[in-house]
Design an enzyme around this catalytic site. Sequence first.
Site, short mmCIF file in Angstrom:
data_model
loop_
_atom_site.label_atom_id
_atom_site.label_comp_id
_atom_site.label_asym_id
_atom_site.label_seq_id
_atom_site.Cartn_x
_atom_site.Cartn_y
_atom_site.Cartn_z
N SER A 38 -9.44 1.99 3.32
CA SER A 38 -8.81 2.90 2.59
C SER A 38 -7.74 2.11 1.70
CB SER A 38 -7.91 3.74 3.31
OG SER A 38 -7.14 3.22 4.25
N SER A 47 -9.72 -0.17 7.62
CA SER A 47 -9.32 -0.29 6.38
C SER A 47 -8.74 -1.45 5.55
CB SER A 47 -8.14 1.00 6.23
OG SER A 47 -8.98 2.18 6.67
N LYS A 94 0.87 -1.09 -0.07
CA LYS A 94 0.18 0.00 0.11
C LYS A 94 0.90 1.07 0.16
CE LYS A 94 -3.66 2.01 2.66
NZ LYS A 94 -4.68 1.72 4.20
#
Lengths: 486, 475
Positions: A150, A174, A73
């Site tokens: 997210s 998330s 990420k």
Amino acid sequence: MEFLDLTIRQLHNELIKKTITPLELVKEALLRAKADNNNAFEYIMEKEALDMAAKLKEPEVDNPFWGIPFIIKDNFSTKDIPTTASSNILNGYVPVFDATVVKKLLDVKAIPIGKSTLDELAMGGSGTTGHLGTTFNPYDKQHQHIIGGSSCGSAASVAASIVPFALGSDTGDSVRKPASYAGLVGFKPTWGRISRLGLFPFATSLDHVGYFSRSVYDAALLLNLLAGRDPQDATSSEAPVEDYTRYLNTELKGAKIAIIKEIVDSIYDKSINSAFQKTIASLKYRGVKVEYVSVERKLLEALFPTYVVISCAEATSNNANLDGIKFGPYFDGKTYDEAMMKARTKGFSELIKRRFVIGSFCLMRENQEVLFLRAQKVRRMVVDKINEIFKDYDAIFLPASPTPAPKLGEASDRLSDEYLIADNHMVIGNFGGFPSITIPLGFKGNLPFGGSLTAKTFNEAKLLHIAKAIEDITGFHNLSVRTAKL
Amino acid sequence: MNFEAVIGLEIHVEMKTRSKMFSAAPVEFGLEPNTLVSINDIAFPGTMPTVNKQAVINAIRVANALHMKIDDTLVFDRKNYFYSDLPKGYQITQDKRPIGSEGYLNIKTDATRRIAIQRLHIEEDTCKQLHFNEYTLLDYNRSGVPLIEIVSKPDIRTGEEAAKYVETIRSIVIYADVSDGKMEEGSLRCDVNISLRPIGVSKLGTKVEIKNLNSIANIQKAIDFEARRQEALLLSGVPIIQETRRFDEASKETVTMRVKSDAVDYKYFTEPNIAPIKLSDSFIADAISSCPELASAKEERYLTIHGLGEREANIILQNKDLASYYDEAALSTKNYRSLANWVTGEVVAYLNKRDIPIENFFVSPAQLALLVNMIESKEISNKQGRDIFQEMLTNSSTVKEAKDKLNISTQINDDAVILNYVNEVLNAFPESIKDYKEGKDRALGFLVGQVMKKSQGKVNPGLTSKYLLEELKKR
């Protein structure tokens, strides 16, 4: 089956047998990455991955991560690789150091092939707010449904079998929410179990390193590798790292699971309720005790506002280093305050600014007592209540989301209990730092949804044991867009 | 109407630890700008703080020297604001639970007064800014250096008291080996808060802050000037503006720097990356007991045990390294007054003349003690001692080597031997006896000289005179 459709464990076996080499794997992964049309990538590490893979010749039998491609990420610091946290204020920022978890994976010769998109600065749950736009759900080729956030890019790339696992971060669900929308195993351990050094902080007391995989066993393998004290992270635990796979092949007997009645009552989706109940029945059949417990509605309705206050307040402080002066793009300005204002005005989206306004407001001297400090007290009340439940139960089991992936632009009634309670309950795992995992539970049409398991702090082995049992019950081992029988 | 000045001081002390307050990055002063910047110093995303143990030990030592209560739980807070010298956009400091609280210092001007100290806390330094007309330069080497902040209660009343207070704190941090305490280099900084009120009134007047003071002398001058300035204004009925001023050295006046706006809201909250740390009783006790000896303790010893005078003691204590030198020499001699004489006299004179620090002084403490002992035991005379000293410095020799080179043999102090020489000489020079009896005092000197000649200069001249006089009486 193509090799990238395998789990880490399965892929490791193939690598040892030399039926495939890391270089071949990486080449295939890069092909899939470049063909990705879900907008999952900030940066594809083509040259770096090929260089790394080319060097790996002799497989390491006892190293399950040798030669395995993965995705990071884009809010993890990666040395010499651009890292933007999907925000314009960090366009072109190239870190000079690796996050500890990245370093650990590189040390065991896993091969990062790219940085994935996220909701800007990890602040979001829809996967639509990153500076490159919406990341889509690979289960919906029409691109009408979100994948959540997210950690949207990491979820999308593992669900699309570009790689067998991807790093994410979980501050309010998330990793675990997009895992539900993408039919994945999404796991975050106890707060402090994995070092956060190098993870761009959103809300420090709620942030966790987490990851996506397609099997519970893989999740346990990753925990074995990533857990441990880091002298550079003062909040990382000194508790010894266990073998988190040790219960996975044993019978689940005598476990006790709690279901919070008020949360389940706030979920109206028939597919989800049906799958959930079926799973419970199967668990009971295997000798697991499953009982309903009650948590005061008022407390559950306070989860979301408490989360908003604490996370916005901490986020405001954590992102105060982004000022357009020390690193990142220069937005022009003749004085320091002009430079800062311009950077933070142009570099942040409106949604981010909104959160900073809320955060600043909650921390103002005249408001702190009734907002920030009161939220901390409510947090304490929630954690105490959950710990009470854990005195008598090994885990809490709930649907991870009230619906499968919502449609883009679908507004939810923020004050409905479906939103307040059912959509946000997983934040309990962040409030108390409890280890928590999402595993696939079923499908509604073509869209998957998951179940959420949470256990007491540092009880990861037991949590993974129960998760594996559910994985055996549902049969959703190694679920991806490519393996799902849709 | 008589006014009194009500003064509080905020002192920042830069600690000379090996690494920064919240990271293991190295600390070094005086380097080229931005050549010692670590990832934490520039607040790259994803960096995290870890606590410097030595800095905590240092803070405990200073707090103890200031008679403060030590908090056994170490808690840090974030002080949030935006400024170009603050890389993270917040400073990690201690707001709610400073490590030291409720202390005091006794300072002596014409009377001894107790100045209460409100708090002592640990925090990190900002980066250094150099302002020019068209631009400002930022040097991040200093970012994150450990600081101690000491806040006094407004108990100080004069510039002289303030100077003494700062001097005492400076001495404490230097002797505790916590800081260089150099105001001119910024390792010790002092901000003054001063207001005036009519004597007898308890309500405080409007406060003015004075910053950027770079010497203790200037602190005193600034306070004296500001007190007069405020008094003049108040007597003319002009209200004092709450503002920040600086001291202009050229004009010796305080000058407006910026008008103080309403107090900034720093949105303090507990630092979530550092869990509260319990300091065990033994940790605190060890920190205190392992503190190097402070000047006050040395002074006590010099005055009461060594019997030194205040003047000498002060000279020795002015310089920590000189005091260390004296202390080490004092291990090898009990002739403290003589040693002190030598240190504050010959040694200091030599150091000043050559402009070298005591670390580079050739004569070791043990050697100096040896020399002092030889003089005090009358083995050699004072003059011989000084000759040896000079020889040692000139030719880098030991006491023994110098003594041999100068042919200074051991002085004769034996009564029988001297008496023998005396009688021999008196027998040889009856005319001189006669001269002496007739009041010619020079005869005595002649006779002493003859004894010296006979003994090749080795007799103790004092004893020689004494015995000559006695024998002359008899004859």
